[in-house]
Write a protein that holds these residues in place. Structure first.
Motif, PDB file in Angstrom:
ATOM      1  N   ARG A 171      62.046  55.777 179.613  1.00 23.43           N
ATOM      2  CA  ARG A 171      61.822  56.605 178.415  1.00 23.43           C
ATOM      3  C   ARG A 171      60.093  57.564 178.314  1.00 23.43           C
ATOM      4  O   ARG A 171      60.352  58.630 178.131  1.00 23.43           O
ATOM      5  N   GLU A 172      59.323  56.699 178.844  1.00 28.44           N
ATOM      6  CA  GLU A 172      57.887  57.100 178.736  1.00 28.44           C
ATOM      7  C   GLU A 172      57.947  58.131 179.835  1.00 28.44           C
ATOM      8  O   GLU A 172      57.135  59.038 179.719  1.00 28.44           O
ATOM      9  N   ALA A 173      58.756  58.087 180.859  1.00 28.77           N
ATOM     10  CA  ALA A 173      58.761  59.150 181.949  1.00 28.77           C
ATOM     11  C   ALA A 173      59.645  60.324 181.553  1.00 28.77           C
ATOM     12  O   ALA A 173      59.721  61.184 182.641  1.00 28.77           O
ATOM     13  N   ASN A 174      60.146  60.307 180.488  1.00 30.00           N
ATOM     14  CA  ASN A 174      61.129  61.556 180.058  1.00 30.00           C
ATOM     15  C   ASN A 174      62.448  61.506 180.803  1.00 30.00           C
ATOM     16  O   ASN A 174      63.133  62.682 181.017  1.00 30.00           O
ATOM     17  N   CYS A 175      62.785  60.324 181.186  1.00 28.18           N
ATOM     18  CA  CYS A 175      64.242  60.304 181.924  1.00 28.18           C
ATOM     19  C   CYS A 175      65.156  60.341 180.895  1.00 28.18           C
ATOM     20  O   CYS A 175      65.136  59.720 179.898  1.00 28.18           O
ATOM     21  N   GLU A 176      66.282  61.227 181.301  1.00 29.33           N
ATOM     22  CA  GLU A 176      67.355  61.120 180.399  1.00 29.33           C
ATOM     23  C   GLU A 176      68.470  60.038 180.346  1.00 29.33           C
ATOM     24  O   GLU A 176      69.069  59.774 179.542  1.00 29.33           O
ATOM     25  N   HIS A 177      68.560  59.801 181.798  1.00 28.81           N
ATOM     26  CA  HIS A 177      69.676  58.656 181.933  1.00 28.81           C
ATOM     27  C   HIS A 177      68.860  57.601 183.048  1.00 28.81           C
ATOM     28  O   HIS A 177      68.038  57.892 183.619  1.00 28.81           O
ATOM     29  N   VAL A 178      69.461  56.517 182.972  1.00 29.59           N
ATOM     30  CA  VAL A 178      69.252  55.620 183.915  1.00 29.59           C
ATOM     31  C   VAL A 178      70.611  55.033 184.464  1.00 29.59           C
ATOM     32  O   VAL A 178      71.476  54.798 183.726  1.00 29.59           O
ATOM     33  N   TYR A 179      70.664  54.597 185.983  1.00 30.14           N
ATOM     34  CA  TYR A 179      72.004  54.096 186.327  1.00 30.14           C
ATOM     35  C   TYR A 179      71.634  52.983 187.096  1.00 30.14           C
ATOM     36  O   TYR A 179      70.671  52.720 187.737  1.00 30.14           O
ATOM     37  N   ALA A 180      72.618  51.784 187.096  1.00 32.77           N
ATOM     38  CA  ALA A 180      72.750  50.677 187.821  1.00 32.77           C
ATOM     39  C   ALA A 180      73.849  50.586 188.806  1.00 32.77           C
ATOM     40  O   ALA A 180      75.089  50.794 188.294  1.00 32.77           O
ATOM     41  N   VAL A 181      73.499  50.219 189.916  1.00 34.02           N
ATOM     42  CA  VAL A 181      74.558  50.027 190.821  1.00 34.02           C
ATOM     43  C   VAL A 181      74.700  48.486 191.252  1.00 34.02           C
ATOM     44  O   VAL A 181      74.041  47.541 191.715  1.00 34.02           O
TER      45      VAL A 181
ATOM     46  N   ALA B 213      54.110  29.879 185.726  1.00 32.10           N
ATOM     47  CA  ALA B 213      52.927  29.505 185.406  1.00 32.10           C
ATOM     48  C   ALA B 213      52.066  29.018 186.675  1.00 32.10           C
ATOM     49  O   ALA B 213      50.983  28.840 186.847  1.00 32.10           O
ATOM     50  N   SER B 214      52.916  28.620 187.650  1.00 29.40           N
ATOM     51  CA  SER B 214      52.335  28.237 189.076  1.00 29.40           C
ATOM     52  C   SER B 214      52.132  29.299 189.887  1.00 29.40           C
ATOM     53  O   SER B 214      51.669  28.964 191.077  1.00 29.40           O
ATOM     54  N   GLY B 215      52.361  30.562 189.330  1.00 30.41           N
ATOM     55  CA  GLY B 215      52.301  31.808 190.460  1.00 30.41           C
ATOM     56  C   GLY B 215      53.390  32.115 191.344  1.00 30.41           C
ATOM     57  O   GLY B 215      53.174  33.122 191.936  1.00 30.41           O
ATOM     58  N   ARG B 216      54.629  31.301 191.129  1.00 22.65           N
ATOM     59  CA  ARG B 216      55.641  31.893 191.809  1.00 22.65           C
ATOM     60  C   ARG B 216      56.586  33.015 191.318  1.00 22.65           C
ATOM     61  O   ARG B 216      56.656  33.076 190.218  1.00 22.65           O
ATOM     62  N   VAL B 217      56.704  34.006 192.086  1.00 25.78           N
ATOM     63  CA  VAL B 217      57.736  35.101 191.525  1.00 25.78           C
ATOM     64  C   VAL B 217      59.207  34.787 191.713  1.00 25.78           C
ATOM     65  O   VAL B 217      59.563  34.268 192.661  1.00 25.78           O
ATOM     66  N   VAL B 218      59.674  34.785 190.563  1.00 22.67           N
ATOM     67  CA  VAL B 218      61.057  34.554 190.342  1.00 22.67           C
ATOM     68  C   VAL B 218      62.055  35.671 190.021  1.00 22.67           C
ATOM     69  O   VAL B 218      63.129  35.450 189.695  1.00 22.67           O
ATOM     70  N   GLY B 219      61.448  36.764 189.746  1.00 22.39           N
ATOM     71  CA  GLY B 219      61.929  38.074 189.314  1.00 22.39           C
ATOM     72  C   GLY B 219      61.457  39.214 189.634  1.00 22.39           C
ATOM     73  O   GLY B 219      60.345  39.257 189.663  1.00 22.39           O
ATOM     74  N   LEU B 220      62.267  40.092 189.993  1.00 21.14           N
ATOM     75  CA  LEU B 220      61.925  41.805 190.330  1.00 21.14           C
ATOM     76  C   LEU B 220      62.704  42.614 189.697  1.00 21.14           C
ATOM     77  O   LEU B 220      64.143  42.373 189.667  1.00 21.14           O
ATOM     78  N   GLY B 221      62.184  43.354 188.857  1.00 18.92           N
ATOM     79  CA  GLY B 221      62.888  44.750 188.195  1.00 18.92           C
ATOM     80  C   GLY B 221      62.164  45.772 188.935  1.00 18.92           C
ATOM     81  O   GLY B 221      61.188  46.014 188.825  1.00 18.92           O
ATOM     82  N   HIS B 222      63.360  46.759 189.248  1.00 15.04           N
ATOM     83  CA  HIS B 222      62.839  48.052 189.936  1.00 15.04           C
ATOM     84  C   HIS B 222      63.323  49.391 189.170  1.00 15.04           C
ATOM     85  O   HIS B 222      64.158  49.441 188.697  1.00 15.04           O
ATOM     86  N   LEU B 223      62.388  50.364 188.932  1.00 15.49           N
ATOM     87  CA  LEU B 223      62.705  51.704 188.592  1.00 15.49           C
ATOM     88  C   LEU B 223      62.562  52.503 189.573  1.00 15.49           C
ATOM     89  O   LEU B 223      61.243  52.525 189.888  1.00 15.49           O
ATOM     90  N   LEU B 224      63.461  53.059 190.049  1.00  7.00           N
ATOM     91  CA  LEU B 224      63.351  53.960 191.359  1.00  7.00           C
ATOM     92  C   LEU B 224      63.712  55.416 191.118  1.00  7.00           C
ATOM     93  O   LEU B 224      64.915  55.640 190.482  1.00  7.00           O
TER      94      LEU B 224
ATOM     95  N   ILE C  23      68.115  51.843 188.085  1.00  2.00           N
ATOM     96  CA  ILE C  23      67.452  50.418 187.763  1.00  2.00           C
ATOM     97  C   ILE C  23      68.014  49.300 188.584  1.00  2.00           C
ATOM     98  O   ILE C  23      69.274  49.367 188.684  1.00  2.00           O
ATOM     99  N   ALA C  24      67.562  48.384 188.938  1.00  4.66           N
ATOM    100  CA  ALA C  24      67.747  47.367 189.737  1.00  4.66           C
ATOM    101  C   ALA C  24      67.041  46.167 189.447  1.00  4.66           C
ATOM    102  O   ALA C  24      65.735  46.097 189.115  1.00  4.66           O
ATOM    103  N   LEU C  25      67.842  44.779 189.371  1.00  2.89           N
ATOM    104  CA  LEU C  25      67.007  43.717 188.929  1.00  2.89           C
ATOM    105  C   LEU C  25      67.613  42.667 190.137  1.00  2.89           C
ATOM    106  O   LEU C  25      68.568  42.519 190.625  1.00  2.89           O
TER     107      LEU C  25
END
Length: 425
Positions: A364-374, A319-330, A338-340
């Motif tokens: 899914r909306e981008a028609n990707c069949e798989h996603v992976y996280a390292v 609520a104060s505008g501070r970024v506390v999390g990022l999620g990436h679809l690469l 996928i990275a968090l």
């Protein structure tokens, strides 16, 4: 398809072109009559539109299957007519046809509806006997029923609304292909690539100048690109360049189980300073689980991660505008990662799970069949979040590095949600 010849030039069988044209007109009339007798003016059966497999509407001859086929024919009178006759002889309907003129010959691209008992080998064999060469065929679906101009306009609209859509639009335009983006600093990549792009001699690799100065490489070894496809891809890249950086501004305000209000929105390069500040608040272990390398290098990755050229990023903001999390679809070639990263004080509050669900939905909306996280094998939080998706998972562990792959074509198991969507823009 228009091929100019003089009236006095004899056709391949020795007939004057005037007579040959009359024969073609008569053949076309016969084909139209045959088509009308089978189909009337009815649209495709509903089952066909949904699955590509259904029942013929005009003859009751049984199930049918949609196919996409491309073949090369000689650029001479009668070549296309011979193909049409061969297909008609196997009770195959031509739903659409595009022609791609080449220096030698013409590539004809068909959308076909064939009896279900015909195999791809049988169809391509008939085409080969009718003069087609280098024939490629694969199963089609309902998406292929959209005509090419409409499909290209739709892709242009998606690209115009979101810069991250360009690689996805290119992939949908060109089918199964590998797309890689190299940054502007890679001088070797730019060398030999003119401003208008280049199509290599093999016609299986095209290189396009990216709007920010890098190079986009598209590879499709199984099927050469045509000049028409190259022109369409170049037009999408030029559109992206003219519109400049852009990210949709929608956002969701959620209430976490502990009562904290957070905002989830798309992020871009303008969030670079806020992301670096979050890095400073994260513990070395949290950064290590995310970046798998020296912590002093963590900030260097942010410019790449926040660029829409390489994927999509979601930011979680307080609520104060501070970024506390990022999620990436690469976009990683023909794979999707996928990275968090969630700030220590905000872990175990459901932030990571919320980001992960949204990223999978975007994939899914981008028609990707798989996603992976390292990640690392000790990262139990990431493992738990992936398992909560309710999707089939594959685990690969090597020297402490864990790669978790989720298959997206399966129906996820519904999990209870304790968040309230208290506002939405």
């Amino acid at each position: 398809m228009t091929r100019k010849v003089s009236e006095e030039t004899p056709a391949a069988d020795g007939r004057p072109v005037r007579q040959w044209r009359r024969d073609v007109v008569e053949l076309a009339a016969l084909l139209r009559t045959w088509w009308a007798s089978r189909h009337g003016h009815a649209p495709p059966d509903d089952n066909d539109a949904d699955t590509g497999i259904g029942t013929d509407t005009g003859t009751g001859t049984g199930a049918s299957v949609l196919w996409r086929m491309r073949t090369t024919v000689k650029d001479e009178p009668g070549s296309l007519a011979a193909l049409c006759i061969a297909l008609a002889g196997r009770r195959i309907d031509i739903l659409s046809l595009q022609t791609h003129p080449l220096a030698r010959g013409t590539v004809d691209e068909f959308l076909l509806r064939a009896p279900a008992d015909l195999t791809a080998t049988e169809i391509s064999g008939s085409v080969s006997r009718a003069g087609g060469a280098g024939t490629w065929i694969e199963r089609a679906d309902a998406h292929d029923l959209v005509d090419a101009p409409t499909r290209v306009l739709g892709l242009a609209t998606r690209t115009a609304l979101d810069a991250a859509e360009l690689p996805l639009a290119l992939r949908q335009l060109l089918g199964r292909c590998t797309i890689r983006s190299l940054p502007a600093g890679d001088s070797a990549a730019r060398e030999g690539v003119p401003v208008e792009g280049a199509l290599e001699e093999t016609d299986t690799v095209m290189r396009l100048r990216a709007p920010e100065g890098g190079v986009i490489t598209v590879e499709r070894p199984y099927l050469p690109f045509t000049p028409t496809e190259f022109a369409r891809a170049r037009a999408l890249v030029e559109l992206d360049a003219r519109l400049g950086p852009r990210v949709p501004h929608g956002q969701d305000v959620l209430t976490l189980p502990r009562g904290n209000a957070i905002t989830v929105r798309r992020a871009d390069a303008s969030d670079l300073d806020a992301a670096k500040a979050m890095h400073e608040r994260c513990s070395p272990r949290t950064l290590s689980l995310r970046y798998h390398g020296p912590m002093g290098d963590a900030d260097r990755y942010l410019g790449h991660l926040l660029s829409p050229r390489y994927g999509r990023t979601l930011a979680v903001q307080t609520a104060s505008g501070r970024v506390v999390g990022l999620g990436h679809l690469l976009w990683d070639g023909d794979e999707t990662e996928i990275a968090l990263l969630v700030e220590d004080e905000w872990q175990r509050r459901g932030v990571g799970g919320e980001l992960l669900r949204r990223l999978v939905s975007m994939a899914r909306e981008a028609n990707c069949e798989h996603v992976y996280a390292v990640t690392q094998s000790s990262n139990t939080g990431m493992v738990a979040a992936m398992r909560a998706l309710g999707l089939p998972l594959d685990y690969q562990i090597e020297e402490g590095t864990l790669v978790i792959t989720a298959r997206l074509d399966a129906t996820p198991v519904a999990s209870p949600r304790s968040y309230d969507h208290s506002a939405r823009d």
